[in-house]
Motif scaffolding. Structure first.
Motif, PDB file in Angstrom:
ATOM      1  N   ILE B  34       6.721  79.573  48.763  1.00 34.95           N
ATOM      2  CA  ILE B  34       6.556  80.952  48.268  1.00 34.95           C
ATOM      3  C   ILE B  34       6.888  80.988  46.773  1.00 34.95           C
ATOM      4  CG2 ILE B  34       7.587  83.271  48.328  1.00 34.95           C
ATOM      5  CD1 ILE B  34       7.732  82.978  51.387  1.00 34.95           C
ATOM      6  N   ILE B  35       7.976  80.303  46.415  1.00 37.34           N
ATOM      7  CA  ILE B  35       8.368  80.276  44.986  1.00 37.34           C
ATOM      8  C   ILE B  35       7.270  79.584  44.160  1.00 37.34           C
ATOM      9  CG2 ILE B  35      10.060  79.329  43.339  1.00 37.34           C
ATOM     10  CD1 ILE B  35      12.131  79.674  45.695  1.00 37.34           C
ATOM     11  N   ASN B  36       6.807  78.443  44.671  1.00 40.57           N
ATOM     12  CA  ASN B  36       5.769  77.690  43.947  1.00 40.57           C
ATOM     13  C   ASN B  36       4.481  78.501  43.775  1.00 40.57           C
ATOM     14  OD1 ASN B  36       6.470  74.829  43.250  1.00 40.57           O
ATOM     15  ND2 ASN B  36       7.213  74.908  45.337  1.00 40.57           N
ATOM     16  N   ILE B  37       4.039  79.100  44.882  1.00 42.22           N
ATOM     17  CA  ILE B  37       2.768  79.851  44.845  1.00 42.22           C
ATOM     18  C   ILE B  37       2.923  81.117  43.993  1.00 42.22           C
ATOM     19  CG2 ILE B  37       1.010  81.030  46.238  1.00 42.22           C
ATOM     20  CD1 ILE B  37       1.799  78.977  48.501  1.00 42.22           C
ATOM     21  N   SER B  38       4.088  81.753  44.082  1.00 49.00           N
ATOM     22  CA  SER B  38       4.330  82.939  43.248  1.00 49.00           C
ATOM     23  C   SER B  38       4.271  82.569  41.778  1.00 49.00           C
ATOM     24  CB  SER B  38       5.697  83.549  43.552  1.00 49.00           C
ATOM     25  OG  SER B  38       5.736  83.924  44.887  1.00 49.00           O
ATOM     26  N   LEU B  39       4.903  81.427  41.469  1.00 63.43           N
ATOM     27  CA  LEU B  39       4.890  80.950  40.075  1.00 63.43           C
ATOM     28  C   LEU B  39       3.446  80.690  39.626  1.00 63.43           C
ATOM     29  CD1 LEU B  39       6.761  79.822  37.715  1.00 63.43           C
ATOM     30  CD2 LEU B  39       6.295  77.583  38.691  1.00 63.43           C
ATOM     31  N   LEU B  40       2.702  80.038  40.505  1.00 63.09           N
ATOM     32  CA  LEU B  40       1.307  79.713  40.164  1.00 63.09           C
ATOM     33  C   LEU B  40       0.478  80.991  39.964  1.00 63.09           C
ATOM     34  CD1 LEU B  40      -1.055  77.635  39.964  1.00 63.09           C
ATOM     35  CD2 LEU B  40      -1.386  77.992  42.405  1.00 63.09           C
ATOM     36  N   THR B  41       0.605  81.920  40.897  1.00 63.48           N
ATOM     37  CA  THR B  41      -0.195  83.155  40.757  1.00 63.48           C
ATOM     38  C   THR B  41       0.229  83.938  39.506  1.00 63.48           C
ATOM     39  OG1 THR B  41       1.303  84.241  42.279  1.00 63.48           O
ATOM     40  CG2 THR B  41      -0.761  83.477  43.199  1.00 63.48           C
ATOM     41  N   GLY B  42       1.542  83.905  39.229  1.00 65.60           N
ATOM     42  CA  GLY B  42       2.034  84.582  38.017  1.00 65.60           C
ATOM     43  C   GLY B  42       1.459  83.973  36.761  1.00 65.60           C
ATOM     44  N   VAL B  43       1.501  82.634  36.695  1.00 65.00           N
ATOM     45  CA  VAL B  43       0.971  81.931  35.504  1.00 65.00           C
ATOM     46  C   VAL B  43      -0.529  82.190  35.375  1.00 65.00           C
ATOM     47  CG1 VAL B  43       0.518  79.648  34.529  1.00 65.00           C
ATOM     48  CG2 VAL B  43       2.760  80.169  35.446  1.00 65.00           C
ATOM     49  N   LEU B  44      -1.231  82.077  36.493  1.00 63.51           N
ATOM     50  CA  LEU B  44      -2.689  82.308  36.453  1.00 63.51           C
ATOM     51  C   LEU B  44      -3.010  83.747  36.044  1.00 63.51           C
ATOM     52  CD1 LEU B  44      -4.066  80.422  39.581  1.00 63.51           C
ATOM     53  CD2 LEU B  44      -4.466  79.866  37.212  1.00 63.51           C
ATOM     54  N   ALA B  45      -2.189  84.672  36.528  1.00 62.75           N
ATOM     55  CA  ALA B  45      -2.433  86.086  36.196  1.00 62.75           C
ATOM     56  C   ALA B  45      -2.205  86.326  34.709  1.00 62.75           C
ATOM     57  CB  ALA B  45      -1.524  86.976  37.026  1.00 62.75           C
ATOM     58  N   PHE B  46      -1.100  85.806  34.181  1.00 64.44           N
ATOM     59  CA  PHE B  46      -0.754  86.120  32.790  1.00 64.44           C
ATOM     60  C   PHE B  46      -1.486  85.253  31.766  1.00 64.44           C
ATOM     61  CE2 PHE B  46       2.717  88.221  35.014  1.00 64.44           C
ATOM     62  CZ  PHE B  46       2.644  89.465  34.400  1.00 64.44           C
ATOM     63  N   LEU B  47      -1.867  84.045  32.173  1.00 69.30           N
ATOM     64  CA  LEU B  47      -2.568  83.192  31.204  1.00 69.30           C
ATOM     65  C   LEU B  47      -4.083  83.229  31.348  1.00 69.30           C
ATOM     66  CD1 LEU B  47      -0.414  79.925  31.008  1.00 69.30           C
ATOM     67  CD2 LEU B  47      -0.514  81.785  29.382  1.00 69.30           C
ATOM     68  N   LEU B  48      -4.553  83.527  32.530  1.00 68.52           N
ATOM     69  CA  LEU B  48      -5.999  83.453  32.742  1.00 68.52           C
ATOM     70  C   LEU B  48      -6.616  84.804  33.111  1.00 68.52           C
ATOM     71  CD1 LEU B  48      -7.671  80.505  34.636  1.00 68.52           C
ATOM     72  CD2 LEU B  48      -8.710  82.720  34.607  1.00 68.52           C
ATOM     73  N   TYR B  49      -6.203  85.330  34.256  1.00 66.21           N
ATOM     74  CA  TYR B  49      -6.916  86.501  34.805  1.00 66.21           C
ATOM     75  C   TYR B  49      -6.836  87.725  33.889  1.00 66.21           C
ATOM     76  CZ  TYR B  49      -8.674  89.610  38.445  1.00 66.21           C
ATOM     77  OH  TYR B  49      -9.425  90.508  39.157  1.00 66.21           O
ATOM     78  N   LYS B  50      -5.611  88.102  33.545  1.00 65.38           N
ATOM     79  CA  LYS B  50      -5.445  89.339  32.763  1.00 65.38           C
ATOM     80  C   LYS B  50      -6.038  89.230  31.357  1.00 65.38           C
ATOM     81  CE  LYS B  50      -1.750  91.506  35.338  1.00 65.38           C
ATOM     82  NZ  LYS B  50      -0.340  91.880  35.394  1.00 65.38           N
ATOM     83  N   PRO B  51      -5.766  88.133  30.620  1.00 65.44           N
ATOM     84  CA  PRO B  51      -6.383  88.047  29.272  1.00 65.44           C
ATOM     85  C   PRO B  51      -7.910  88.038  29.316  1.00 65.44           C
ATOM     86  CG  PRO B  51      -4.642  86.426  29.492  1.00 65.44           C
ATOM     87  CD  PRO B  51      -4.868  86.995  30.844  1.00 65.44           C
ATOM     88  N   VAL B  52      -8.470  87.303  30.295  1.00 68.81           N
ATOM     89  CA  VAL B  52      -9.942  87.241  30.381  1.00 68.81           C
ATOM     90  C   VAL B  52     -10.496  88.613  30.767  1.00 68.81           C
ATOM     91  CG1 VAL B  52     -11.887  86.222  31.656  1.00 68.81           C
ATOM     92  CG2 VAL B  52     -10.024  84.769  30.881  1.00 68.81           C
ATOM     93  N   LYS B  53      -9.805  89.276  31.686  1.00 70.72           N
ATOM     94  CA  LYS B  53     -10.258  90.612  32.102  1.00 70.72           C
ATOM     95  C   LYS B  53     -10.153  91.599  30.938  1.00 70.72           C
ATOM     96  CE  LYS B  53      -9.821  93.916  35.759  1.00 70.72           C
ATOM     97  NZ  LYS B  53      -8.940  94.567  36.697  1.00 70.72           N
ATOM     98  N   LYS B  54      -9.056  91.451  30.185  1.00 70.91           N
ATOM     99  CA  LYS B  54      -8.865  92.325  29.018  1.00 70.91           C
ATOM    100  C   LYS B  54      -9.975  92.078  27.994  1.00 70.91           C
ATOM    101  CE  LYS B  54      -5.395  93.491  25.569  1.00 70.91           C
ATOM    102  NZ  LYS B  54      -4.189  92.989  24.904  1.00 70.91           N
ATOM    103  N   PHE B  55     -10.255  90.788  27.776  1.00 64.50           N
ATOM    104  CA  PHE B  55     -11.331  90.427  26.835  1.00 64.50           C
ATOM    105  C   PHE B  55     -12.664  91.041  27.288  1.00 64.50           C
ATOM    106  CE2 PHE B  55     -14.936  87.579  26.086  1.00 64.50           C
ATOM    107  CZ  PHE B  55     -14.951  87.549  24.703  1.00 64.50           C
ATOM    108  N   MET B  56     -12.918  90.913  28.593  1.00 66.27           N
ATOM    109  CA  MET B  56     -14.181  91.442  29.135  1.00 66.27           C
ATOM    110  C   MET B  56     -14.222  92.968  29.047  1.00 66.27           C
ATOM    111  SD  MET B  56     -14.443  88.812  32.297  1.00 66.27           S
ATOM    112  CE  MET B  56     -15.666  89.616  33.252  1.00 66.27           C
ATOM    113  N   ALA B  57     -13.057  93.587  29.306  1.00 65.11           N
ATOM    114  CA  ALA B  57     -13.002  95.059  29.232  1.00 65.11           C
ATOM    115  C   ALA B  57     -13.231  95.527  27.792  1.00 65.11           C
ATOM    116  CB  ALA B  57     -11.653  95.540  29.740  1.00 65.11           C
ATOM    117  N   GLN B  58     -12.600  94.800  26.842  1.00 70.00           N
ATOM    118  CA  GLN B  58     -12.792  95.167  25.431  1.00 70.00           C
ATOM    119  C   GLN B  58     -14.245  94.991  25.020  1.00 70.00           C
ATOM    120  OE1 GLN B  58      -9.883  92.669  23.571  1.00 70.00           O
ATOM    121  NE2 GLN B  58      -8.293  94.244  23.624  1.00 70.00           N
ATOM    122  N   ARG B  59     -14.830  93.892  25.473  1.00 70.73           N
ATOM    123  CA  ARG B  59     -16.247  93.646  25.153  1.00 70.73           C
ATOM    124  C   ARG B  59     -17.127  94.729  25.778  1.00 70.73           C
ATOM    125  NH1 ARG B  59     -18.389  88.143  27.245  1.00 70.73           N
ATOM    126  NH2 ARG B  59     -18.186  89.260  29.194  1.00 70.73           N
TER     127      ARG B  59
END
Lengths: 228, 182
Positions: B34-59
């Motif tokens: 649970i700790i490992n997967i939470s860490l992974l989802t957190g990293v993916l969310a903050f480094l990949l998903y949210k910035p890319v989504k923000k970029f797409m939303a801005q575009r």
């Protein structure tokens, strides 16, 4: 033929229970490393992303957009915050299921991993349910009549259990069948013949199970969050 | 199975591996994952998903703004076109009106001129007729006068030839008497 998850060393003790460095944990860390590396690469390259996406940017944007649309389609409006979580979970399960292709012990063939994933979904289902429904959350267990409380309770508990065992069983089944086939085949035939089975058990069933786990978790959360 | 990543650190104190064990170890391992997967989802969310989504939303916002601006420009252009067409139509109407007025004026002027010319012609004609009449009368008078002169001359000649002095005096006396009576 040994299908067990091997313990390599004791990492630490938690509540007097040793935590081992297992095949599953190694594979999990490798998958995590690959995904974190991908995230870092994306974060670094994000500054150079173009208005018109191409190549790598296109793949990343498609992945994010698909998950965003998928979350909205399955869960409905107001569940946008679950997009990043399910993006991570889906990618992890998918890569975990595919990891058999690279000779790793699939982490999803370990009940600890699928149980952890199911437990996370379980917590999210009920956390979100309590937040959205408030009193209605408890009321739902006594619906349509208080006599149904035990059935409703069992129904709720069975959700994470079914999620965990479905994923675990399907992937472990593939591992065992592939192991038996590799054991049966002479060494010369192990190169080409099992490819189709890998395509089915690792790629097709792997994708399908990742999809099923994600969609069911989404549905359960959305169901529990809806006030009647 | 290919076990490429096995670590050969298995010691004698380690228990044998298992496929499925429903015990406390499973719960502890679940917590680790649970700790490992939470860490992974957190990293993916903050480094990949949210910035890319923000970029797409801005575009998306940029493109939406561009589309909106383009639509606004289009509307303005259409409005200008309508104004231009309206102006053209007005000009056309005005031209028609001016042409019509000019035609009307020209026609009136033409009528006036025709009328004046006709009146002038009539006057000339009447004057000519009057002159002709006067001339005719003059000629008639002249003819009468000439006829009288001729008649008088002929009468004089006749009298000169056929009437004696005595007759002449008597005739004159009679004429004078008639005048006196009248």
């Amino acid at each position: 033929m040994d299908f067990s998850i091997k313990n390599h060393r004791v990492l630490f003790h938690l509540w007097d229970t040793p935590v081992y460095l297992t095949d599953t944990l190694i594979a999990t860390w490798i998958i995590m490393g690959a995904l974190i590396l991908l995230a870092v690469v994306v974060r670094v390259r994000l500054r150079r992303f173009q208005e018109v996406p191409r190549g790598f940017q296109n793949i990343i944007e498609t992945m994010v957009e698909s998950m965003d649309n998928f979350t909205k389609t399955i869960m409905g409006p107001g569940f946008d915050e679950f997009g990043p979580y399910f993006f991570g979970v889906f990618l992890f399960i998918l890569l975990a299921n595919y990891s058999g292709l690279f000779g790793l012990r699939q982490p999803t063939a370990d009940l600890a991993v699928t149980g952890a994933l199911a437990m996370m979904s379980f917590v999210l289902i009920h956390f979100r349910g309590i937040r959205m429904q408030k009193r209605g959350y408890i009321k739902e267990y006594f619906s349509p009549h208080p006599v149904f409380f035990p059935i409703n309770l069992v129904g709720e508990i069975s959700k994470p259990v079914s999620l965990a065992f479905r994923l675990f069983g399907n992937i472990l089944g593939g591992v065992i069948i592939m192991g038996l086939i590799y054991g049966m085949l002479p060494l010369a035939l192990r190169i080409v013949l099992p490819d189709l089975l890998h395509a089915y058990f690792d790629v097709f069933a792997g994708s399908l199970q990742a999809f099923i786990f994600t969609i069911l978790s989404m549905t359960f959360i959305a169901q529990k969050s809806t006030t009647e | 199975m290919f076990q490429l990543c096995t670590i050969a650190l298995t010691g004698a104190e380690l228990p044998p591996g298992s496929i499925l064990s429903l015990d406390k170890k499973l719960l502890v391992e679940m917590l680790v994952y649970i700790i490992n997967i939470s860490l992974l989802t957190g990293v993916l969310a903050f480094l990949l998903y949210k910035p890319v989504k923000k970029f797409m939303a801005q575009r998306k916002e940029r493109i939406a703004a561009e589309i909106e601006a383009a639509q606004k420009d289009r509307e303005e252009a259409l409005e200008l076109k309508e104004q231009y067409e309206s102006l053209i139509a007005d000009i056309e109407t005005e031209r028609e009106e001016i042409l019509h007025a000019a035609y009307k004026k020209a026609m009136e002027r033409s009528d006036q001129m025709l009328f004046a010319a006709r009146r002038e012609a009539e006057n000339v004609y009447n004057r000519a007729l009057a002159e002709l009449k006067t001339e005719k009368e003059n000629m008639a008078d002249e003819m009468k006068r000439q006829m009288i002169e001729i008649a008088a001359m002929m009468a004089g000649r006749f009298v000169e030839v056929s009437v004696d002095r005595e007759t002449q005096d008597r005739l004159i006396a009679e004429a004078l008497a008639e005048w006196e009576e009248s």
